[in-house]
Write a protein that holds these residues in place. Structure first.
Motif, PDB file in Angstrom:
ATOM      1  N   ARG A   3       0.939  -1.065  -0.046  1.00 30.45           N
ATOM      2  CA  ARG A   3       0.015   0.051   0.026  1.00 30.45           C
ATOM      3  C   ARG A   3       0.851   1.151  -0.046  1.00 30.45           C
ATOM      4  O   ARG A   3       0.500   2.257  -0.709  1.00 30.45           O
ATOM      5  CB  ARG A   3      -1.108  -0.012   1.234  1.00 30.45           C
ATOM      6  CG  ARG A   3      -1.871  -1.079   1.229  1.00 30.45           C
ATOM      7  CD  ARG A   3      -2.939  -1.011   2.290  1.00 30.45           C
ATOM      8  NE  ARG A   3      -3.950  -2.122   2.365  1.00 30.45           N
ATOM      9  CZ  ARG A   3      -4.706  -2.312   3.269  1.00 30.45           C
ATOM     10  NH1 ARG A   3      -4.703  -1.451   4.670  1.00 30.45           N
ATOM     11  NH2 ARG A   3      -5.580  -3.102   3.220  1.00 30.45           N
ATOM     12  N   HIS A   4       1.986   1.262   0.876  1.00 31.57           N
ATOM     13  CA  HIS A   4       2.796   2.425   0.812  1.00 31.57           C
ATOM     14  C   HIS A   4       3.594   2.596  -0.723  1.00 31.57           C
ATOM     15  O   HIS A   4       3.450   3.613  -1.159  1.00 31.57           O
ATOM     16  CB  HIS A   4       4.187   2.015   1.652  1.00 31.57           C
ATOM     17  CG  HIS A   4       4.885   3.333   1.866  1.00 31.57           C
ATOM     18  ND1 HIS A   4       4.769   4.595   2.545  1.00 31.57           N
ATOM     19  CD2 HIS A   4       6.292   3.434   1.554  1.00 31.57           C
ATOM     20  CE1 HIS A   4       5.813   5.503   2.476  1.00 31.57           C
ATOM     21  NE2 HIS A   4       6.736   4.473   1.841  1.00 31.57           N
ATOM     22  N   LYS A   5       3.870   1.507  -1.389  1.00 27.71           N
ATOM     23  CA  LYS A   5       4.509   1.567  -2.649  1.00 27.71           C
ATOM     24  C   LYS A   5       3.667   2.040  -3.383  1.00 27.71           C
ATOM     25  O   LYS A   5       4.043   3.139  -4.454  1.00 27.71           O
ATOM     26  CB  LYS A   5       5.100   0.398  -3.057  1.00 27.71           C
ATOM     27  CG  LYS A   5       6.479   0.049  -2.348  1.00 27.71           C
ATOM     28  CD  LYS A   5       6.968  -1.300  -2.667  1.00 27.71           C
ATOM     29  CE  LYS A   5       7.978  -1.951  -2.077  1.00 27.71           C
ATOM     30  NZ  LYS A   5       8.807  -3.070  -2.671  1.00 27.71           N
ATOM     31  N   ARG A   6       2.303   1.716  -3.516  1.00 28.87           N
ATOM     32  CA  ARG A   6       1.238   2.263  -4.291  1.00 28.87           C
ATOM     33  C   ARG A   6       0.959   3.692  -4.182  1.00 28.87           C
ATOM     34  O   ARG A   6       0.573   4.527  -5.119  1.00 28.87           O
ATOM     35  CB  ARG A   6      -0.125   1.353  -4.059  1.00 28.87           C
ATOM     36  CG  ARG A   6      -0.080   0.050  -4.906  1.00 28.87           C
ATOM     37  CD  ARG A   6      -1.256  -0.823  -4.443  1.00 28.87           C
ATOM     38  NE  ARG A   6      -1.226  -2.139  -4.942  1.00 28.87           N
ATOM     39  CZ  ARG A   6      -2.155  -2.876  -4.747  1.00 28.87           C
ATOM     40  NH1 ARG A   6      -3.517  -2.616  -4.381  1.00 28.87           N
ATOM     41  NH2 ARG A   6      -1.976  -4.231  -5.111  1.00 28.87           N
ATOM     42  N   GLY A   7       0.859   4.063  -2.777  1.00 27.72           N
ATOM     43  CA  GLY A   7       0.709   5.415  -2.759  1.00 27.72           C
ATOM     44  C   GLY A   7       1.865   6.363  -3.146  1.00 27.72           C
ATOM     45  O   GLY A   7       1.622   7.528  -3.729  1.00 27.72           O
ATOM     46  N   CYS A   8       3.013   6.014  -3.039  1.00 25.95           N
ATOM     47  CA  CYS A   8       3.934   6.801  -3.713  1.00 25.95           C
ATOM     48  C   CYS A   8       3.982   6.797  -5.085  1.00 25.95           C
ATOM     49  O   CYS A   8       4.234   7.745  -5.699  1.00 25.95           O
ATOM     50  CB  CYS A   8       5.329   6.123  -3.095  1.00 25.95           C
ATOM     51  SG  CYS A   8       5.949   6.294  -1.471  1.00 25.95           S
ATOM     52  N   CYS A   9       3.828   5.680  -5.904  1.00 28.79           N
ATOM     53  CA  CYS A   9       3.591   5.448  -7.375  1.00 28.79           C
ATOM     54  C   CYS A   9       2.536   6.652  -7.933  1.00 28.79           C
ATOM     55  O   CYS A   9       2.818   7.317  -8.579  1.00 28.79           O
ATOM     56  CB  CYS A   9       3.519   4.190  -7.760  1.00 28.79           C
ATOM     57  SG  CYS A   9       4.849   3.002  -7.345  1.00 28.79           S
TER      58      CYS A   9
ATOM     59  N   CYS B 264       1.305   9.037  -6.395  1.00 26.07           N
ATOM     60  CA  CYS B 264       1.836  10.423  -5.972  1.00 26.07           C
ATOM     61  C   CYS B 264       2.840  11.219  -6.935  1.00 26.07           C
ATOM     62  O   CYS B 264       2.423  12.245  -7.623  1.00 26.07           O
ATOM     63  CB  CYS B 264       2.312  10.668  -4.475  1.00 26.07           C
ATOM     64  SG  CYS B 264       2.655  12.366  -4.054  1.00 26.07           S
ATOM     65  N   CYS B 265       3.763  10.072  -7.479  1.00 28.32           N
ATOM     66  CA  CYS B 265       4.491  10.647  -8.462  1.00 28.32           C
ATOM     67  C   CYS B 265       4.060  10.681  -9.934  1.00 28.32           C
ATOM     68  O   CYS B 265       4.336  11.704 -10.674  1.00 28.32           O
ATOM     69  CB  CYS B 265       5.679   9.560  -8.641  1.00 28.32           C
ATOM     70  SG  CYS B 265       6.925   9.460  -7.080  1.00 28.32           S
ATOM     71  N   PHE B 266       2.974   9.847 -10.165  1.00 27.99           N
ATOM     72  CA  PHE B 266       2.355   9.855 -11.459  1.00 27.99           C
ATOM     73  C   PHE B 266       1.500  11.323 -11.467  1.00 27.99           C
ATOM     74  O   PHE B 266       1.355  12.160 -12.431  1.00 27.99           O
ATOM     75  CB  PHE B 266       1.395   8.657 -11.746  1.00 27.99           C
ATOM     76  CG  PHE B 266       0.562   8.858 -12.912  1.00 27.99           C
ATOM     77  CD1 PHE B 266       0.961   8.593 -14.175  1.00 27.99           C
ATOM     78  CD2 PHE B 266      -0.941   9.130 -12.673  1.00 27.99           C
ATOM     79  CE1 PHE B 266       0.171   8.621 -15.185  1.00 27.99           C
ATOM     80  CE2 PHE B 266      -1.759   9.023 -13.957  1.00 27.99           C
ATOM     81  CZ  PHE B 266      -1.011   8.925 -15.244  1.00 27.99           C
ATOM     82  N   LEU B 267       0.816  11.629 -10.434  1.00 29.34           N
ATOM     83  CA  LEU B 267      -0.073  12.807 -10.441  1.00 29.34           C
ATOM     84  C   LEU B 267       0.728  14.079 -10.681  1.00 29.34           C
ATOM     85  O   LEU B 267       0.428  14.892 -11.274  1.00 29.34           O
ATOM     86  CB  LEU B 267      -0.758  12.823  -8.958  1.00 29.34           C
ATOM     87  CG  LEU B 267      -1.926  11.675  -8.992  1.00 29.34           C
ATOM     88  CD1 LEU B 267      -2.365  11.839  -7.552  1.00 29.34           C
ATOM     89  CD2 LEU B 267      -3.087  11.895 -10.156  1.00 29.34           C
ATOM     90  N   TRP B 268       1.957  14.044  -9.926  1.00 29.09           N
ATOM     91  CA  TRP B 268       2.802  15.076  -9.899  1.00 29.09           C
ATOM     92  C   TRP B 268       3.399  15.255 -11.112  1.00 29.09           C
ATOM     93  O   TRP B 268       3.703  16.430 -11.858  1.00 29.09           O
ATOM     94  CB  TRP B 268       4.146  15.085  -8.944  1.00 29.09           C
ATOM     95  CG  TRP B 268       3.672  15.714  -7.638  1.00 29.09           C
ATOM     96  CD1 TRP B 268       3.246  15.041  -6.360  1.00 29.09           C
ATOM     97  CD2 TRP B 268       3.361  17.171  -7.144  1.00 29.09           C
ATOM     98  NE1 TRP B 268       2.717  15.748  -5.550  1.00 29.09           N
ATOM     99  CE2 TRP B 268       2.858  17.198  -6.079  1.00 29.09           C
ATOM    100  CE3 TRP B 268       3.470  18.331  -7.908  1.00 29.09           C
ATOM    101  CZ2 TRP B 268       2.739  18.540  -5.384  1.00 29.09           C
ATOM    102  CZ3 TRP B 268       3.099  19.591  -7.385  1.00 29.09           C
ATOM    103  CH2 TRP B 268       2.768  19.610  -6.057  1.00 29.09           C
ATOM    104  N   THR B 269       3.851  14.290 -11.832  1.00 30.36           N
ATOM    105  CA  THR B 269       4.442  14.294 -13.354  1.00 30.36           C
ATOM    106  C   THR B 269       3.347  14.690 -14.310  1.00 30.36           C
ATOM    107  O   THR B 269       3.637  15.521 -15.025  1.00 30.36           O
ATOM    108  CB  THR B 269       4.942  12.855 -13.533  1.00 30.36           C
ATOM    109  OG1 THR B 269       6.001  12.473 -12.935  1.00 30.36           O
ATOM    110  CG2 THR B 269       5.524  12.920 -15.028  1.00 30.36           C
ATOM    111  N   THR B 270       2.132  14.274 -14.250  1.00 36.07           N
ATOM    112  CA  THR B 270       1.101  14.328 -15.117  1.00 36.07           C
ATOM    113  C   THR B 270       0.779  16.102 -15.034  1.00 36.07           C
ATOM    114  O   THR B 270       0.623  16.943 -16.062  1.00 36.07           O
ATOM    115  CB  THR B 270      -0.221  13.674 -14.610  1.00 36.07           C
ATOM    116  OG1 THR B 270      -0.015  12.587 -14.947  1.00 36.07           O
ATOM    117  CG2 THR B 270      -1.315  14.433 -15.858  1.00 36.07           C
ATOM    118  N   PHE B 271       0.961  16.386 -13.688  1.00 42.87           N
ATOM    119  CA  PHE B 271       0.632  18.049 -13.410  1.00 42.87           C
ATOM    120  C   PHE B 271       1.873  18.894 -14.088  1.00 42.87           C
ATOM    121  O   PHE B 271       1.671  19.940 -14.512  1.00 42.87           O
ATOM    122  CB  PHE B 271       0.505  18.340 -11.800  1.00 42.87           C
ATOM    123  CG  PHE B 271       0.503  19.908 -11.525  1.00 42.87           C
ATOM    124  CD1 PHE B 271      -0.804  20.572 -11.721  1.00 42.87           C
ATOM    125  CD2 PHE B 271       1.420  20.247 -10.966  1.00 42.87           C
ATOM    126  CE1 PHE B 271      -0.774  21.837 -11.200  1.00 42.87           C
ATOM    127  CE2 PHE B 271       1.468  21.671 -10.549  1.00 42.87           C
ATOM    128  CZ  PHE B 271       0.258  22.310 -10.938  1.00 42.87           C
TER     129      PHE B 271
END
Length: 253
Positions: A52-58, A60-67
């Motif tokens: 769950r922790h890794k999924r949350g990090c992934c 978060c990174c995807f959303l920031w990259t898209t933004f």
């Protein structure tokens, strides 16, 4: 004789008496195995899942990259709109002024040709200056190459028309039998010119990187010369198309 009173049961042990006196709060001693096991067994506390922790990090990174990507695209679009309204850029225009075919000899296996050509380049912009590298020019009849040449590098100023002249030729170029047969059967040659070079643009004090450019001119027709006098081509209906050749990694667009 006095009567004796006998107790109905044996007296309780000291530990049992003390336990009874304490109200049964403390267990009897010695403790049984179940009590010992429960006393020494560690308390289980659930641990947070690593997945769950890794999924949350992934996520978060995807959303920031898209933004970030969307923000960069929007800023680039805004800058492009501002640049367009400030400078009103237009691509340069090319036209074929004249073409003379002075030599065209076709043997059983080879071709020798010579063409004199004049091309004009016009810069319609008021604030943009073009800098051209040396330009290679090739001539084709259908898909058969009939000559090559070049123009020197030059600076194309604002609101300026530059005339370029050169000789396109080939000497004893080997062709296959099919191409030789096609050239021998024609009295009027349809020709296509292709110009390729790189150009950079100057805007004020800024210069862009070099970008590939290709100019294709179709609609040229010239008679095959029968004697020593050259044949003049018909260029009134020539259409020259300008395409940018942008290279991204291994692909050229």
């Amino acid at each position: 004789m006095a009567d004796r009173v006998y107790p109905s049961s044996k007296p309780a042990a000291n530990g049992a008496t003390a336990a009874a006196a304490g109200g049964g709060a403390n267990p009897s001693f010695p403790a049984n195995k179940a009590q010992l096991y429960n006393a020494t067994r560690p308390v289980y506390r659930p641990q947070p899942s690593r997945r769950r922790h890794k999924r949350g990090c992934c996520c978060c990174c995807f959303l920031w990259t898209t933004f970030i990507v969307i923000t960069v695209v929007i800023l680039a679009a805004i800058a492009g709109v501002i640049f367009y309204f400030l400078y009103r850029p237009e691509q340069p225009n090319f036209a074929v002024n004249s073409l003379h075919l002075s030599q065209f000899n076709v043997s059983s296996t080879t071709l020798t040709s010579k063409l004199n050509i004049s091309v004009s380049a016009r810069n319609p912009n008021k604030k943009l200056t073009y800098f051209y590298d040396p330009i290679t020019i090739s001539t084709f009849s259908g898909d058969i190459p009939v000559g090559t040449g070049s123009f020197p590098a030059f600076e194309h100023g604002t609101k300026n028309t530059t005339t370029l002249k050169t000789t396109i030729s080939t000497s004893k170029q080997t062709l296959d039998a099919g191409d030789i047969s096609k050239l021998k059967s024609k009295k009027t040659l349809p020709l296509t010119l292709k110009l390729e070079t790189k150009v950079k643009v100057k805007v004020g004090g800024l210069k862009t990187k070099k970008v590939g450019i290709r100019v294709t001119c179709d609609g040229i027709h010239v008679n095959v010369p029968g004697g020593k006098s050259p044949s003049k081509a018909t260029t009134s209906n020539v259409d020259c198309k300008v395409d940018l050749r942008i290279k991204i990694w291994k692909w050229t667009l």
